[in-house]
Design a protein around this motif. Structure first.
Motif, short mmCIF file in Angstrom:
data_model
loop_
_atom_site.label_atom_id
_atom_site.label_comp_id
_atom_site.label_asym_id
_atom_site.label_seq_id
_atom_site.Cartn_x
_atom_site.Cartn_y
_atom_site.Cartn_z
N ASN A 1 56.34 39.99 -46.39
CA ASN A 1 57.74 39.97 -46.82
C ASN A 1 58.31 41.38 -46.98
O ASN A 1 59.50 41.61 -46.73
CB ASN A 1 57.88 39.18 -48.12
CG ASN A 1 57.80 37.69 -47.88
OD1 ASN A 1 57.97 37.21 -46.75
ND2 ASN A 1 57.52 36.92 -48.93
N LEU B 1 59.19 42.21 -43.38
CA LEU B 1 60.31 41.40 -42.88
C LEU B 1 61.63 41.82 -43.53
O LEU B 1 62.64 42.02 -42.83
CB LEU B 1 60.04 39.92 -43.15
CG LEU B 1 58.93 39.25 -42.33
CD1 LEU B 1 58.70 37.83 -42.81
CD2 LEU B 1 59.27 39.26 -40.84
N TYR C 1 64.96 40.60 -42.07
CA TYR C 1 64.57 39.19 -41.94
C TYR C 1 64.42 38.56 -43.33
O TYR C 1 64.14 39.25 -44.31
CB TYR C 1 63.24 39.06 -41.20
CG TYR C 1 63.27 39.58 -39.77
CD1 TYR C 1 63.77 38.81 -38.74
CD2 TYR C 1 62.77 40.85 -39.49
CE1 TYR C 1 63.78 39.29 -37.43
CE2 TYR C 1 62.78 41.34 -38.19
CZ TYR C 1 63.29 40.55 -37.16
OH TYR C 1 63.30 41.02 -35.88
N LEU D 1 59.35 34.96 -46.44
CA LEU D 1 58.68 33.67 -46.27
C LEU D 1 58.17 33.17 -47.61
O LEU D 1 57.70 33.95 -48.44
CB LEU D 1 57.50 33.80 -45.31
CG LEU D 1 57.79 34.30 -43.90
CD1 LEU D 1 56.49 34.40 -43.11
CD2 LEU D 1 58.77 33.39 -43.19
N ALA E 1 54.74 29.05 -45.86
CA ALA E 1 54.99 29.62 -44.53
C ALA E 1 54.11 30.83 -44.25
O ALA E 1 53.94 31.22 -43.09
CB ALA E 1 56.46 30.02 -44.42
N GLN E 2 53.54 31.42 -45.29
CA GLN E 2 52.65 32.58 -45.11
C GLN E 2 51.25 32.16 -44.69
O GLN E 2 50.53 32.94 -44.06
CB GLN E 2 52.57 33.38 -46.41
CG GLN E 2 53.87 34.05 -46.81
CD GLN E 2 53.86 34.53 -48.25
OE1 GLN E 2 52.87 34.35 -48.98
NE2 GLN E 2 54.95 35.14 -48.69
N TRP F 1 49.62 32.75 -41.27
CA TRP F 1 49.39 34.15 -40.92
C TRP F 1 47.96 34.60 -41.24
O TRP F 1 47.54 35.67 -40.80
CB TRP F 1 50.37 35.05 -41.67
CG TRP F 1 51.81 34.88 -41.28
CD1 TRP F 1 52.56 33.76 -41.38
CD2 TRP F 1 52.68 35.88 -40.73
NE1 TRP F 1 53.85 33.99 -40.95
CE2 TRP F 1 53.95 35.29 -40.55
CE3 TRP F 1 52.51 37.23 -40.41
CZ2 TRP F 1 55.04 35.99 -40.03
CZ3 TRP F 1 53.59 37.94 -39.91
CH2 TRP F 1 54.84 37.33 -39.71
N SER G 1 51.59 36.97 -34.88
CA SER G 1 52.34 36.30 -35.95
C SER G 1 53.75 36.86 -36.09
O SER G 1 54.72 36.09 -36.20
CB SER G 1 51.58 36.43 -37.27
OG SER G 1 50.32 35.78 -37.19
N HIS H 1 57.09 34.70 -35.17
CA HIS H 1 58.06 34.44 -36.24
C HIS H 1 59.44 34.99 -35.91
O HIS H 1 60.46 34.33 -36.16
CB HIS H 1 57.57 35.03 -37.55
CG HIS H 1 58.55 34.86 -38.68
ND1 HIS H 1 58.80 33.64 -39.25
CD2 HIS H 1 59.37 35.76 -39.31
CE1 HIS H 1 59.73 33.77 -40.19
NE2 HIS H 1 60.08 35.05 -40.25
N THR H 2 59.49 36.20 -35.38
CA THR H 2 60.79 36.84 -35.12
C THR H 2 61.40 36.43 -33.79
O THR H 2 62.61 36.51 -33.60
CB THR H 2 60.66 38.38 -35.14
OG1 THR H 2 59.77 38.78 -34.09
CG2 THR H 2 60.11 38.86 -36.49
#
Length: 222
Positions: free
Chosen positions: A33, A36, A41, A44, A48-49, A52, A60, A64-65
């Motif tokens: 995070n 991100l 972004y 998460l 959602a983590q 990973w 990952s 994700h992006t």
């Protein structure tokens, strides 16, 4: 798969780190995070983590992006590592019973190594944090564009492991890497891989608690 009461020995045992020796979600999640949010972004949540944990960060972040620009993905990884190398690695917690099992395995004479997708210097620091580094003959870490099966192939090429060795891990990536290189595999259910994920790759062993690692004490080949 063997029963929990069978005893079998291998010439070398490779351990995964994240989800096998320690629970990394706090440090990894916060560092994800951190990266991100730095690049705009949304952060998460914990659920959602979880996916990973295991695969290389490059895959990952890219998935994700949805970004194909390699320079941007590398910048995300660098920002992640900025926080992880500062405090994230120390946010690991060791699974109950692991320190005792690893120590007992090493004391029994079985040679141990570590094979992780995490950068090697981070892995070294985590093992030192838990007082376990001395039990491992080497720490093999990954980097951008390196798959775990490729890491293991290099270990085989160097003669550090053989087809009489065992890989212990919590995700399908560990099972795939082992089988692709002719090693046996043991899946552990205290990490982040489900029984279904691990069983789909037919590991030789499926372990439910760290105490079961003691079935591998000894150095005779199976």
């Amino acid at each position: 798969m063997t029963s929990p009461y069978d005893t079998i020995s291998y010439d070398f045992i490779l351990f995964d780190l994240d989800g096998t020796i320690s629970d990394p979600i706090e440090g990894i999640g916060r560092s994800i995070n951190y990266a991100l949010e730095h690049f705009g972004y949304a952060p998460l949540d914990r659920a959602a983590q979880v996916p990973w944990i295991g695969p290389p960060l490059f895959h990952s972040f890219k998935a994700h992006t949805g970004v194909e620009d390699e320079a941007h993905i590398k910048a995300l990884i660098a920002k992640y590592r900025e926080r992880y190398g500062d405090v994230g690695y120390a946010e690991n917690t060791i699974y109950p019973g692991i320190a005792e099992a690893v120590t007992a395995l090493a004391d029994s004479g079985v040679p141990l190594g570590l094979c992780t997708s995490k950068r090697a210097d981070f892995a070294e620091r985590i093992l030192e944090l838990f007082g376990l580094r001395q039990h491992f003959r080497f720490v093999d870490g990954g980097d951008i564009h390196i798959e775990k099966w490729e890491q293991m192939a290099r270990l085989r090429e160097r003669g550090l492991v053989s087809t009489r060795s065992l890989m212990i891990g919590d995700r399908e990536f560990d099972m795939i890497a082992a089988h692709r290189n002719g090693l046996s595999a043991a899946g552990v259910l205290w990490g982040y891989g489900s029984r279904e994920e691990l069983s789909a790759h037919q590991p030789a062993h499926l372990l439910t608690q760290p105490a079961e690692l003691m079935r591998f004490a000894g150095t005779s080949s199976p």
